[in-house]
Design a protein around this motif. Sequence first.
Motif, short mmCIF file in Angstrom:
data_model
loop_
_atom_site.label_atom_id
_atom_site.label_comp_id
_atom_site.label_asym_id
_atom_site.label_seq_id
_atom_site.Cartn_x
_atom_site.Cartn_y
_atom_site.Cartn_z
N VAL A 1 0.79 -1.24 0.24
CA VAL A 1 -0.04 -0.05 -0.11
C VAL A 1 0.92 1.30 0.05
CG1 VAL A 1 -1.60 1.44 1.28
CG2 VAL A 1 -1.77 -1.17 1.15
N CYS A 2 1.92 1.31 0.82
CA CYS A 2 2.79 2.64 1.03
C CYS A 2 3.51 2.74 -0.44
CB CYS A 2 3.87 2.18 1.93
SG CYS A 2 3.13 2.26 3.76
N ARG A 3 3.95 1.69 -0.88
CA ARG A 3 4.42 1.84 -2.48
C ARG A 3 3.44 2.35 -3.44
NH1 ARG A 3 8.55 3.97 -2.32
NH2 ARG A 3 8.33 3.99 -4.56
N TRP A 4 2.17 2.02 -3.48
CA TRP A 4 1.22 2.40 -4.29
C TRP A 4 0.98 3.80 -4.16
CZ3 TRP A 4 -3.54 4.20 -2.51
CH2 TRP A 4 -4.46 4.61 -3.55
N GLN A 5 1.06 4.25 -2.68
CA GLN A 5 0.71 5.67 -2.56
C GLN A 5 1.94 6.46 -2.91
OE1 GLN A 5 0.48 5.06 2.07
NE2 GLN A 5 -1.54 6.15 2.01
N ALA A 6 2.92 6.01 -2.96
CA ALA A 6 4.32 6.62 -3.24
C ALA A 6 4.24 6.87 -4.96
CB ALA A 6 5.39 6.13 -2.87
N VAL A 7 3.87 5.94 -5.55
CA VAL A 7 3.96 6.16 -7.19
C VAL A 7 2.78 6.83 -7.75
CG1 VAL A 7 5.79 4.14 -7.14
CG2 VAL A 7 3.24 3.72 -7.54
N THR A 8 1.66 6.51 -7.02
CA THR A 8 0.32 7.14 -7.54
C THR A 8 -0.19 8.62 -6.98
OG1 THR A 8 -1.10 5.97 -6.06
CG2 THR A 8 -0.35 4.80 -8.10
N SER A 9 0.26 8.72 -5.75
CA SER A 9 -0.48 9.75 -5.00
C SER A 9 -1.74 10.02 -4.96
CB SER A 9 0.44 11.16 -5.79
OG SER A 9 1.82 11.17 -5.41
N ARG A 10 -2.42 8.78 -5.13
CA ARG A 10 -3.71 8.78 -4.64
C ARG A 10 -4.13 8.63 -3.49
NH1 ARG A 10 -3.31 6.51 -10.41
NH2 ARG A 10 -3.64 4.12 -9.77
N PRO A 11 -5.38 9.05 -3.24
CA PRO A 11 -6.03 9.05 -1.82
C PRO A 11 -6.33 7.32 -1.57
CG PRO A 11 -7.62 9.64 -3.15
CD PRO A 11 -6.49 9.71 -3.94
#
Length: 320
Positions: free
Chosen positions: A51-61
Motif C-alpha cells: 500500500v505504501c508503495r502504491w501511495q508513493a508512485v500514484t499519489s492517490r488517496p
Amino acid sequence: MSESPESPENYAETAVREVLMADDARVDAAVGYAALLLACVGAAGESDRLVCRWQAVTSRPTVLLVPDEVTARAWAMLFAARGTPDWGGELPPLDLDAEERAHRKHLAAGGPLRELAAEAEDRAREGDLQGASSALTGWARQARRSARPDIATLAACRHVAPLLVRGTLTVADGWARDYAGTLIAALHTRYRGESEPMDWRGLIERIMWLRGEPGNMPPPATNAGIDDAQRRLGVRLPLEYREFLLTCDGLPADVVFPRLLGTAELETSGQGVRISDPPGLVLLAQSGRIVESDPLFGVTTHSGIRDLLREHLRLLEAAL
C-alpha cells in the motif's frame, strides 16, 4: 491451521497484468485486493509495504483501495485485531459494534463462501477455535473454485479477523514477500516518469524496487574504507566503481545476479579484483571494465559497473 486458497501464484499473474495494462481504477482495485489478501494470510508487513508503495508512485488517496462498505468493514476488523498502520489512519473510522450487526445481515444473504464464513464467525465468537479453524479450512477449499474469492466478506467477520491476522490461512514460505514484491515492481514500472533521474542512487533504487525490496539498499562505503581497500589490493579503483561504492557498499544477490562484494571483501584475482560472490565478476582496475564469466553463457565484458547494473536493470524490467 487451515489450507490456503488454490494457486495464489495465479493471483500475482493476474494482478501484474492489470497493474501494467488496465486503467487506473482497475489498478487500484487490484492493489486493494492484493493488500487485503496479504493481510488475511498473516502478512501485515507485506500488505503495508504494498500500500505504501502504491501511495508513493500514484499519489492517490487510500480510500480508492476501499471500493465498498464490506471492504471498509474488513479493514476495520483487521486493524482492530492488529493495530492501525499509518496509511490506515486515512480511512474513515467505523463503529465496530454497528458494523458487526450489519455484517451478520450480509452473511445471511447466503452462498457457499458466506455460509462458511458465518460458521467460522459463530465458532470463533463462542470460543471454539478448533471449530473456527475447521470452518476456515472449508472456506479455503471452496475458495479454490474462484479466481478471486471474496476475501473481504471473510475478513469483515469480527471474531475471525484475529485468526486471520495470526496466519490461520496459510501460504507457502516466501509467497507473501514475492507477491507483494512483484506488484511493487509492476507499479513502479507503470508509473515511472520519463524524467526520473538515473544517477547512481536512482539506478540502485530502481533495481531494488524492481526486485521488490525498496528500502533494502545497502549503506554507502566511506572514503576511508575505500582508501583502505585500495592499499590492501595494491590498485586504485576506477572512479566509476568508487562512485558506486559511495552510493552503496555492495549489493545483495537476486536470483541469477550474484552478490556484489562490499569494500572490505574485495579481493585480487589474477589481473583484476574479484567483486562478486560467487566468483564470476572481475573488475579490471586499469580500464574499469568488468569481465563476467558464466558457465552457461561464457565470458561477457562490460564497459564498467554502471553498464553491468544497467543490464541487470534491463533484465528485471523484461522479466515483468
